[in-house]
Design a protein around this motif. Structure first.
Motif, mmCIF file in Angstrom:
data_model
loop_
_atom_site.group_PDB
_atom_site.id
_atom_site.type_symbol
_atom_site.label_atom_id
_atom_site.label_comp_id
_atom_site.label_asym_id
_atom_site.label_seq_id
_atom_site.Cartn_x
_atom_site.Cartn_y
_atom_site.Cartn_z
ATOM 1 N N MET A 1 0.837 -1.178 0.000
ATOM 2 C CA MET A 1 0.000 0.000 0.000
ATOM 3 C C MET A 1 0.886 1.247 0.000
ATOM 4 S SD MET A 1 -2.954 -1.326 0.011
ATOM 5 C CE MET A 1 -3.971 0.070 0.392
ATOM 6 N N SER A 2 0.358 2.351 -0.576
ATOM 7 C CA SER A 2 1.112 3.585 -0.597
ATOM 8 C C SER A 2 0.138 4.738 -0.495
ATOM 9 C CB SER A 2 1.935 3.691 -1.881
ATOM 10 O OG SER A 2 1.078 3.715 -2.990
ATOM 11 N N GLY A 3 0.650 5.935 -0.328
ATOM 12 C CA GLY A 3 -0.219 7.101 -0.300
ATOM 13 C C GLY A 3 0.005 7.928 0.947
ATOM 14 N N ILE A 4 -0.575 9.151 0.944
ATOM 15 C CA ILE A 4 -0.474 10.077 2.065
ATOM 16 C C ILE A 4 -1.834 10.145 2.719
ATOM 17 C CG2 ILE A 4 0.047 12.448 2.742
ATOM 18 C CD1 ILE A 4 1.638 12.641 0.108
ATOM 19 N N ARG A 5 -1.881 9.939 4.004
ATOM 20 C CA ARG A 5 -3.163 9.924 4.696
ATOM 21 C C ARG A 5 -3.198 11.096 5.673
ATOM 22 N NH1 ARG A 5 -2.113 3.599 5.015
ATOM 23 N NH2 ARG A 5 -2.944 3.085 2.970
ATOM 24 N N THR A 6 -4.081 12.055 5.447
ATOM 25 C CA THR A 6 -4.048 13.304 6.202
ATOM 26 C C THR A 6 -5.122 13.400 7.252
ATOM 27 O OG1 THR A 6 -5.511 14.394 4.641
ATOM 28 C CG2 THR A 6 -3.159 14.460 4.159
ATOM 29 N N GLY A 7 -6.166 12.575 7.165
ATOM 30 C CA GLY A 7 -7.236 12.675 8.123
ATOM 31 C C GLY A 7 -8.232 13.765 7.809
ATOM 32 N N ARG A 8 -8.203 14.385 6.616
ATOM 33 C CA ARG A 8 -9.195 15.380 6.230
ATOM 34 C C ARG A 8 -10.547 14.717 6.006
ATOM 35 N NH1 ARG A 8 -6.976 20.251 4.604
ATOM 36 N NH2 ARG A 8 -4.697 20.274 4.468
ATOM 37 N N ASP A 21 -10.652 2.585 8.950
ATOM 38 C CA ASP A 21 -11.326 2.596 7.654
ATOM 39 C C ASP A 21 -10.638 1.755 6.594
ATOM 40 O OD1 ASP A 21 -13.441 4.272 8.330
ATOM 41 O OD2 ASP A 21 -12.185 6.056 8.097
ATOM 42 N N PHE A 22 -9.303 1.692 6.633
ATOM 43 C CA PHE A 22 -8.627 1.218 5.429
ATOM 44 C C PHE A 22 -7.927 -0.106 5.647
ATOM 45 C CE2 PHE A 22 -8.524 2.796 1.324
ATOM 46 C CZ PHE A 22 -7.499 2.157 0.671
ATOM 47 N N LEU A 23 -8.625 -1.149 5.350
ATOM 48 C CA LEU A 23 -8.069 -2.496 5.437
ATOM 49 C C LEU A 23 -8.043 -3.116 4.043
ATOM 50 C CD1 LEU A 23 -9.862 -3.725 8.689
ATOM 51 C CD2 LEU A 23 -7.533 -2.853 8.453
ATOM 52 N N SER A 24 -7.266 -2.503 3.155
ATOM 53 C CA SER A 24 -7.015 -3.012 1.796
ATOM 54 C C SER A 24 -8.241 -3.637 1.146
ATOM 55 C CB SER A 24 -5.872 -4.035 1.824
ATOM 56 O OG SER A 24 -4.680 -3.411 2.221
#
Length: 310
Positions: A1-8, A21-24
């Motif tokens: 997995m990749s990416g920037i997670r900001t919580g917006r 929230d994010f379980l592939s």
């Protein structure tokens, strides 16, 4: 997995919580038919299920064949929903060997960051010739030095030692009345196939299907299959001695070899072995003996350098 997670905030009106929230979200990929032939049409089917608690926005699929393909926009995918995309493609008439299929799903997880999942599978088409199946470089040059590895531990045949007994690139070597053509490649290039059940196309008729090769890390034993044009098959067994030393049953003995630390003056042996054919029947292909799963140190492997119908 990749990416920037900001919580917006996501477009669902709630904050994106990565740990919750994010379980592939699962992405599956199937190819139909499962065993296509060169020139045939295949269908790739990719299915993505949103198992997260947020909407996956601006979702796009990439369905690629050997890395080639165009993106397909899917749009938003709400929690608990599934989407499927398909791609039909025709394999080239001269396709051979491994064909890799990959599905990527890319999506936004909030306003400023994205992520992706992927799935891949592959098929192994028959090689159109033995050379097309070559997957190992087993011959190295003494000078200038080249790199090869026939046994998984850095050993190799010497191009100069082979030349001293008549095995130069493209040379014809005759043993027991059968002519073999030595691989016409430079030292350090792929020059043999490690027998792992690969299928190689054939043509012609004869009484013997003969091979020239050797084994590393012990005797190379296995069962192969000859396939005829009429659909009939016959199996054959091989038991090829290890290459180390001057074996009295060898077709060719090279005076020395390379090991990981340099030249080793131990002779090494190459052997012929064959399958008896039904005379008059037209050949379609041969399935090489499944001796090993590729090249592994300390595991017996059978190396095939040449093959001919006689």
């Amino acid at each position: 997995m990749s990416g920037i997670r900001t919580g917006r905030p996501s477009d669902t009106g709630r904050r994106y919580l990565p740990d919750e929230d994010f379980l592939s979200p699962p992405l599956s990929l199937t190819v139909s038919p499962a065993a296509p032939e060169a020139g045939s049409t295949v269908t790739l089917t990719a299915t993505l299920t949103n198992t997260t608690g947020i909407t996956l926005r601006d979702t796009a699929f990439h369905l690629t064949v050997n890395g080639t393909g165009k993106p397909v926009l899917v749009g938003s995918l709400a929690p608990g929903t599934t989407t499927t995309r398909r791609r039909r493609t025709t394999l080239s008439e001269d396709a051979e060997g491994e064909i890799a299929f990959t599905a990527h799903a890319i999506f936004d997880v909030d306003r400023n960051s994205s992520d992706c999942v992927h799935s891949s599978t592959s098929i192994l088409l028959p090689s159109r010739s033995l050379a097309g199946a070559f997957d190992n470089a087993g011959i190295a040059s003494d000078e200038p030095p080249t790199v090869a590895d026939i046994d998984g531990s850095g050993s190799s045949l010497s191009a100069q030692a082979l030349a001293s007994v008549g095995l130069t690139p493209g040379a014809v070597v005759t043993h027991d009345g059968i002519d073999f053509t030595w691989p016409d490649v430079e030292a350090g290039a792929k020059d043999n196939v490690v027998a792992s059940g690969q299928t190689v196309l054939l043509s012609g008729t004869g009484s013997r299907l003969a091979f020239l090769g050797t084994s590393t890390w012990g005797e190379g034993k296995g069962v192969g299959t000859v396939v005829y044009v009429d659909g009939s098959e016959q199996t054959f067994s091989v038991a090829v001695p290890d290459w180390y030393g001057a074996n009295g049953s060898a077709a060719v003995v090279a005076p020395y070899r390379h090991i990981s630390t340099g030249r080793d003056d131990t002779p090494v042996s190459l052997f012929t072995f064959d399958a008896t054919l039904v005379e008059g029947k037209e050949l379609r292909s041969v399935v090489l003996p499944n001796v090993s799963d590729g090249l592994q140190s300390a595991v017996p492997a059978l190396h095939v350098f040449a093959m001919t119908v006689a």
